[in-house]
Motif scaffolding. Structure first.
Motif, mmCIF file in Angstrom:
data_model
loop_
_atom_site.group_PDB
_atom_site.id
_atom_site.type_symbol
_atom_site.label_atom_id
_atom_site.label_comp_id
_atom_site.label_asym_id
_atom_site.label_seq_id
_atom_site.Cartn_x
_atom_site.Cartn_y
_atom_site.Cartn_z
ATOM 1 N N ASP A 138 0.446 -1.336 0.183
ATOM 2 C CA ASP A 138 0.080 -0.173 -0.313
ATOM 3 C C ASP A 138 1.187 1.314 -0.001
ATOM 4 O O ASP A 138 1.409 1.527 1.260
ATOM 5 C CB ASP A 138 -0.879 -0.290 1.778
ATOM 6 C CG ASP A 138 -2.128 1.006 1.326
ATOM 7 O OD1 ASP A 138 -1.760 2.120 0.641
ATOM 8 O OD2 ASP A 138 -2.765 0.655 2.123
ATOM 9 N N SER A 139 0.949 2.198 -0.875
ATOM 10 C CA SER A 139 2.057 3.105 -1.703
ATOM 11 C C SER A 139 1.794 4.661 -0.282
ATOM 12 O O SER A 139 2.926 5.102 0.356
ATOM 13 C CB SER A 139 2.326 3.429 -2.902
ATOM 14 O OG SER A 139 0.687 3.684 -3.237
ATOM 15 N N GLN A 140 0.611 4.561 -0.261
ATOM 16 C CA GLN A 140 -0.642 5.586 0.520
ATOM 17 C C GLN A 140 0.506 5.652 2.269
ATOM 18 O O GLN A 140 0.842 5.866 2.807
ATOM 19 C CB GLN A 140 -1.927 5.863 0.745
ATOM 20 C CG GLN A 140 -2.302 6.296 -0.215
ATOM 21 C CD GLN A 140 -3.773 6.547 -0.610
ATOM 22 O OE1 GLN A 140 -4.651 6.003 0.327
ATOM 23 N NE2 GLN A 140 -4.349 7.145 -1.486
ATOM 24 N N LEU A 142 2.879 3.526 3.026
ATOM 25 C CA LEU A 142 4.314 3.585 3.347
ATOM 26 C C LEU A 142 4.703 4.922 3.020
ATOM 27 O O LEU A 142 5.991 4.889 4.083
ATOM 28 C CB LEU A 142 4.604 2.436 1.627
ATOM 29 C CG LEU A 142 6.605 2.972 1.602
ATOM 30 C CD1 LEU A 142 6.955 1.612 2.467
ATOM 31 C CD2 LEU A 142 6.674 1.981 -0.084
#
Length: 174
Positions: A138-140, A142
């Motif tokens: 999950d990039s957000q 991260l």
């Protein structure tokens, strides 16, 4: 004429004025700092209003956002000169925090509930199915974890810089 300056005086004034990149960096630091303060206060108030249902990791993240934002806004006033030790300590906290929080499996209260194995703190940023399926990042979350550990590193950097300054002032007196 009163406004006429010699060429050397004009060059001296230009050398003392901040450059474009220095001004851009200061503006970006202040924007990020004030944004962090505003979001930290707003989300702390909303979460604290929930009472006993408040999420500890969420509260800690936004408290760190508030403290980090205050430090970002006040860095020029603090006049911290961290040196190599400060930068190393701050970067070490960022790297160690991401590694230490990402390695062990953790529980998530709200996010990535379809995944049984989760990694990251204060938010789960990597997860995998219980049956050993593919990984999900999950990039957000991260980026939120990077911000959290980056602000923790900033706190350490400022503490090292202030200790360094106090040591230099103490040595100068002797």
């Amino acid at each position: 004429m009163g406004n006429v300056q010699s060429a050397t005086e004009v060059e001296d004034d230009d050398e003392e004025a901040p450059g474009l990149w220095e001004s851009f960096g200061a503006a970006l630091r202040l924007i990020v700092g004030w944004f962090s303060i505003a979001i930290g206060i707003l989300n702390l108030l909303v979460e604290l209003d929930r009472g006993s249902a408040a999420d500890g990791a969420y509260l800690l993240f936004h408290a760190m956002l508030l403290v980090g934002g205050v430090l970002m806004v006040s860095l020029a006033w603090i006049a911290a000169r961290p040196g190599v030790a400060g930068w190393s300590a701050g970067g070490g906290v960022l790297a160690a925090g991401m590694l230490a929080s990402g390695v062990p499996a953790s529980d998530a209260l709200c996010c990535l509930s379809a995944y049984a194995v989760r990694h990251g703190y204060p938010f789960s940023f990597a997860a995998r199915d219980a049956d050993g399926g593919r990984w999900h990042v999950d990039s957000q979350h991260l980026l939120a974890d990077l911000l959290f550990w980056g602000y923790a590193g900033l706190i350490v950097l400022v503490v090292v810089a202030l200790a360094r300054r106090a040591t230099h002032h103490h040595e100068a007196r002797e």
